[in-house]
Each structure stands twice: as structure tokens, then as C-alpha cells.
Design an enzyme around this catalytic site. Structure first.
Site, PDB file in Angstrom:
ATOM      1  N   ASN A   6       0.876  -1.174   0.000  1.00  0.00           N
ATOM      2  CA  ASN A   6       0.000   0.000   0.000  1.00  0.00           C
ATOM      3  C   ASN A   6       0.914   1.225   0.000  1.00  0.00           C
ATOM      4  OD1 ASN A   6      -1.788   2.036   0.510  1.00  0.00           O
ATOM      5  ND2 ASN A   6      -2.387   1.337   2.559  1.00  0.00           N
ATOM      6  N   TRP A   7       1.063   1.814  -1.171  1.00  0.00           N
ATOM      7  CA  TRP A   7       2.015   2.931  -1.297  1.00  0.00           C
ATOM      8  C   TRP A   7       1.474   4.214  -0.676  1.00  0.00           C
ATOM      9  CZ3 TRP A   7       4.353   2.720  -6.984  1.00  0.00           C
ATOM     10  CH2 TRP A   7       4.985   1.479  -7.167  1.00  0.00           C
ATOM     11  N   LYS A   8       0.202   4.247  -0.379  1.00  0.00           N
ATOM     12  CA  LYS A   8      -0.437   5.458   0.168  1.00  0.00           C
ATOM     13  C   LYS A   8      -0.129   6.653  -0.739  1.00  0.00           C
ATOM     14  CE  LYS A   8      -0.430   3.350   4.677  1.00  0.00           C
ATOM     15  NZ  LYS A   8      -0.364   3.483   6.131  1.00  0.00           N
ATOM     16  N   HIS A  96      -9.733   1.398   4.539  1.00  0.00           N
ATOM     17  CA  HIS A  96      -8.496   1.586   5.302  1.00  0.00           C
ATOM     18  C   HIS A  96      -8.770   2.550   6.458  1.00  0.00           C
ATOM     19  CE1 HIS A  96      -4.449   2.755   6.390  1.00  0.00           C
ATOM     20  NE2 HIS A  96      -4.035   1.648   5.777  1.00  0.00           N
ATOM     21  N   GLU A  98      -7.217   4.959   7.532  1.00  0.00           N
ATOM     22  CA  GLU A  98      -6.998   6.373   7.206  1.00  0.00           C
ATOM     23  C   GLU A  98      -8.202   6.949   6.463  1.00  0.00           C
ATOM     24  OE1 GLU A  98      -3.185   5.716   5.356  1.00  0.00           O
ATOM     25  OE2 GLU A  98      -2.380   5.178   7.317  1.00  0.00           O
ATOM     26  N   GLU A 168      -5.661  -4.652  10.397  1.00  0.00           N
ATOM     27  CA  GLU A 168      -4.637  -3.628  10.583  1.00  0.00           C
ATOM     28  C   GLU A 168      -4.924  -2.847  11.864  1.00  0.00           C
ATOM     29  OE1 GLU A 168      -2.611  -2.581   6.639  1.00  0.00           O
ATOM     30  OE2 GLU A 168      -4.344  -1.276   6.833  1.00  0.00           O
ATOM     31  N   GLY A 174       2.238   2.457  10.765  1.00  0.00           N
ATOM     32  CA  GLY A 174       3.176   3.569  10.655  1.00  0.00           C
ATOM     33  C   GLY A 174       3.915   3.896  11.940  1.00  0.00           C
ATOM     34  N   SER A 214       3.161  -1.962  10.322  1.00  0.00           N
ATOM     35  CA  SER A 214       4.602  -2.045  10.594  1.00  0.00           C
ATOM     36  C   SER A 214       5.176  -3.431  10.317  1.00  0.00           C
ATOM     37  CB  SER A 214       4.914  -1.595  12.028  1.00  0.00           C
ATOM     38  OG  SER A 214       4.544  -0.242  12.199  1.00  0.00           O
ATOM     39  N   GLY A 235       2.760  -1.021   4.284  1.00  0.00           N
ATOM     40  CA  GLY A 235       2.822   0.399   3.958  1.00  0.00           C
ATOM     41  C   GLY A 235       4.244   0.832   3.698  1.00  0.00           C
TER      42      GLY A 235
HETATM   43  P1  PGA Z   1       2.640   0.441   7.614  1.00  0.00           P
HETATM   44  O1  PGA Z   1       1.195   0.643   6.940  1.00  0.00           O
HETATM   45  O2  PGA Z   1       3.208  -0.856   7.089  1.00  0.00           O
HETATM   46  O3  PGA Z   1       3.439   1.636   7.197  1.00  0.00           O
HETATM   47  O4  PGA Z   1       2.423   0.371   9.091  1.00  0.00           O
HETATM   48  C1  PGA Z   1       0.319  -0.435   6.733  1.00  0.00           C
HETATM   49  C2  PGA Z   1      -0.994   0.057   6.157  1.00  0.00           C
HETATM   50  O5  PGA Z   1      -1.513   1.083   6.610  1.00  0.00           O
HETATM   51  O6  PGA Z   1      -1.545  -0.573   5.236  1.00  0.00           O
END
Ligand code: PGA
Length: 260
Positions: A6-8, A96, A98, A168, A174, A214, A235
């Protein structure tokens, strides 16, 4: 096993194309190792044509990070399922944390999007996960169960067979602090049980349950070895080919260690 990036909202388009090329090169250097591992990258909408193009000959699927629940219309700034399929998208991340937090997406919104994705033959990757506060209050399992039920309300067995669920925990995203393998397994088992009640044990067993939060090359082995963890949604570690493929390598090791 599915390893999904997931490149966001990261990288510009030339950087994204370069990252996709690096992933394709890394996979082509050890083709046999990855025969049992599915790899998916989910860049931003603007990257999709370039990244799909860069990965056209590589064993890597391409997905989006969100989409609208309708086919077309007056929705400034949104992107529809037919738009995604028209450029060869295979999957879409939905719900997600976010999106839930910053755009107030509800379980009902996620549910509409899941059905829309299936109508257009996209694989929905439904994200669920509790906050630290909810975990500390002892509500992690009930929060996640409610999210799963909300997202999948009215979703048929046939469509559930083309579904991915990503657990998640928000406190692990993150932060560099992934869930402990046992903690993650406990929640994955809750999700699997819920899916089994809804769709039967056989269908539930085949729905890939990804862990996200993470995940890095150094902790991936412990997480991916858990019986109900079928892959990762990654991520920040997906933003460099080395760390992303390092996690895919761990998935290969876990597969090789499984009894025949
Ligand atoms: P992260 O993000 O690996 O940077 O913790 C995972 C995600 O939000 O899909």
C-alpha cells in the site's frame, strides 16, 4: 500467501515507475521462489497506468487504494470501479483506517464499495482494525467483528470467495510497533470464525487474511508463520523494492517450512 504493498500518497510518477521496475527486476531474478506467492502493489490513482505498464510482464497484480461506490456521475475528485478495471486494475483496498478516520467512511460505505467492487470483478481488500483505546478497553475483538459484519452485510458466498480481509490494528500502522505474532493471530482467528459462521468453514478457510501494521522484513517471518495469517498489507516497507521483496522472501521461507 499474498504480499500486498500500500504505497499510500507516496512517490511521484517517475519514482513510482522506477519502484515498479525494481520490483519486477527483483522478482525476475528468482522466479521459482515466488511461484506460490501472490504479489500486489497498490499505488495512488495517478500512478496506475505507469505502474500497470511497468509490471505488464511481471507476476505482480495492481490495485487501487479506494474507489467510489457508483459507476459514474457528479462526484468531483472520485474514481469509479469501471475506471479502475479499464486500466487493468485487479483489486482495491477498501475501508483503510486512514479513510475511516480522515474521510469519515463508515461500515455502510465500505459495504457499498465491496458490492460495487465485486460487480466489476475487482478483488476487495477490506481493512479492519481497532484503535489503541479500543484495545485497552478490551473491545478489540468486538470492534473488528462489527467492522467485518458491517462490510460484508449482504455479500454473497460467491463474492466472499473473491475477497481479502486485512487486519490492521491502528496502533501498529506507521508506528514501527507491529502487533506481536500471537496478538495478530488471536484477532485473525476471531475474523476467521466470524467468516466461517457467515460463509461456512471451507469458504472462510480460503479467504486470505492479511496482517498490516509495521510489517518489515525482520518481523515478517513470525507474523506470516501464524496459522491464520495468509499474507501482509505493507505500507512504508513497500516503498523500497528491497524491503518489500525482503518480506516476500520471508513468505517464501514460511511456505517452505510448512509440512508437505
Ligand atoms: P505500515 O502501513 O506498514 O506503514 O504500518 C500499513 C498500512 O496502513 O496498510
Amino acid at each position: 500467501m499474498l504480499i500486498a504493498g500500500n504505497w499510500k500518497m507516496n512517490t511521484d510518477v517517475p519514482e513510482g515507475r522506477a519502484l515498479a521496475n525494481d520490483i519486477a527486476t527483483g522478482l525476475s531474478e528468482r522466479p521459482d521462489a515466488f511461484a506460490d506467492i501472490d504479489v500486489l502493489v497498490c499505488p495512488s490513482f495517478v500512478h496506475l497506468p505507469a505502474v500497470s505498464d511497468a509490471l505488464a510482464d511481471a507476476p505482480v497484480a495492481v490495485g487501487a487504494q479506494d474507489m467510489h461506490a457508483e459507476d459514474a456521475g457528479a462526484h468531483t475528485g472520485d474514481v469509479s470501479a469501471p475506471m479502475l478495471t479499464s486500466i487493468g486494475c485487479d483489486a482495491v483496498i477498501l475501508g483503510h483506517s486512514e479513510r475511516r478516520e480522515y474521510y469519515n467512511e463508515t461500515d455502510a460505505d465500505v459495504n457499498r464499495k465491496v458490492k460495487q467492487a465485486r460487480t466489476h470483478d475487482l478483488v476487495p481488500i477490506v481493512c479492519v482494525g481497532e484503535s489503541l483505546q479500543q484495545r485497552q478497553a478490551g473491545n478489540a475483538a468486538s470492534v473488528v467483528t462489527q467492522q467485518v459484519e458491517g462490510a460484508l452485510s449482504g455479500v454473497s458466498i460467491a463474492d466472499a470467495s473473491e475477497l481479502v480481509v486485512a487486519y490492521e490494528p491502528i496502533w501498529a500502522i506507521g508506528t514501527g510497533e507491529s502487533a506481536a505474532p500471537e496478538q495478530a493471530q488471536e484477532m485473525h482467528a476471531v475474523i476467521r470464525d466470524n467468516l466461517a459462521e457467515r460463509y461456512g468453514a471451507d469458504v472462510a478457510a480460503d479467504i486470505p487474511l492479511l496482517y498490516g501494521g509495521s510489517m518489515k522484513p525482520h518481523n515478517a517471518h513470525g507474523l506470516l508463520s501464524q496459522p491464520d495469517i495468509d499474507g501482509g498489507l505493507i505500507g512504508s516497507a513497500s516503498l523500497a523494492a528491497d524491503s518489500f521483496l525482503g518480506i516476500a522472501d520471508e513468505a517464501v521461507h514460511v511456505r517452505q517450512e510448512e509440512p508437505a
